[in-house]
Design an enzyme around this catalytic site. Structure first.
Site, PDB file in Angstrom:
ATOM      1  N   GLY A   1      40.441  47.864  39.268  1.00  0.00           N
ATOM      2  CA  GLY A   1      39.883  46.756  40.161  1.00  0.00           C
ATOM      3  C   GLY A   1      39.785  45.391  39.371  1.00  0.00           C
ATOM      4  CB  CYS A   2      37.315  42.833  39.298  1.00  0.00           C
ATOM      5  SG  CYS A   2      36.915  41.285  38.566  1.00  0.00           S
ATOM      6  CG  PHE A   3      42.046  41.102  35.703  1.00  0.00           C
ATOM      7  CD1 PHE A   3      41.287  40.061  36.203  1.00  0.00           C
ATOM      8  CD2 PHE A   3      43.521  40.883  36.100  1.00  0.00           C
ATOM      9  CE1 PHE A   3      41.678  38.779  36.615  1.00  0.00           C
ATOM     10  CE2 PHE A   3      43.881  39.697  36.550  1.00  0.00           C
ATOM     11  CZ  PHE A   3      43.052  38.811  36.880  1.00  0.00           C
TER      12      PHE A   3
ATOM     13  CE1 TYR B   1      33.838  40.322  42.196  1.00  0.00           C
ATOM     14  CE2 TYR B   1      33.727  41.037  40.157  1.00  0.00           C
ATOM     15  CZ  TYR B   1      34.156  41.246  41.231  1.00  0.00           C
ATOM     16  OH  TYR B   1      34.907  42.311  41.405  1.00  0.00           O
TER      17      TYR B   1
END
Length: 206
Positions: A28-30, A185
């Site tokens: 997912g989000c790196f 986030y």
């Protein structure tokens, strides 16, 4: 023969070590994967980037717009004398939602899928063994695949070390330092809450 023994003695005396190893994973989000694994003992570097798709030197816009097939991924450099590839993969699986094939947490779409990119037969075997063991622990099928390693393209400098940068960016919550925007986030995306729901006490949450 004498020269060989002298060479061996020099290596032992200088404490020469094997070259660091690398692991490439998509979780997912790196930003999140980079943050998680830079804190792991034995990991010496984590680089955010892209892999597994078509085209050279893709940009963030190329990848997130879709069509390239690239994953957001990270390249982890680690000291195998401190943490093995197998242990790294066990930890990686517990840092993602291994039951979700459509993305990760609030990030949906192909670029946010999970995968392990094995660079050798040994890495493939270790990754598959880690998945098998994790399935027994979890009692569910893990959808994260083990794929052949492909070229890894580092992401733009803007994305590296995002979680600890003091640079100011504009977010939906107003101007924030990147490190605070990252926290905003991650909390808003529900990553850690979901990991605890999937893995319980075994969740890899910092």
């Amino acid at each position: 023969m004498r020269i060989g023994m002298i060479g061996l003695a020099v290596l032992l005396a200088t404490g020469a070590q094997a070259a660091p190893e690398k692991a490439i994973v998509a979780g997912g989000c790196f930003w999140c994967v980079e943050s998680d694994f830079e804190a792991v003992k034995g990991v010496t570097d984590v680089v955010s980037g892209y892999t597994g798709g078509r085209g050279d030197n893709p940009t963030y816009k190329d990848v997130t717009n879709g069509g390239t097939g690239h994953y957001e991924a990270v390249e982890i450099t680690f000291d195998n004398a401190v943490i093995s590839y197998a242990d790294l993969m066990a930890k990686f699986l517990r840092s993602i939602d291994v039951t979700d094939a459509g993305g990760q947490f609030c990030d949906r779409g192909d670029s946010y899928r999970t995968a392990i990119f094995a660079a050798s037969a040994e890495q493939k075997q270790a990754a598959e063994a880690a998945i098998s063991a994790a399935e027994k622990t979890l009692g569910q099928t893990i959808v994260t695949p083990v794929l052949p390693a492909a070229p890894f393209w580092p992401a733009e400098a803007y994305h590296q070390d995002y979680y600890k940068s003091s640079d100011i960016v504009l977010t939906r919550g107003g101007p924030k330092q990147k490190k605070n925007a990252y926290k905003f986030y991650r909390e808003g995306c529900g990553r850690d809450d979901r990991l605890r729901a999937v893995w319980g006490a075994e969740a890899f949450v910092k």
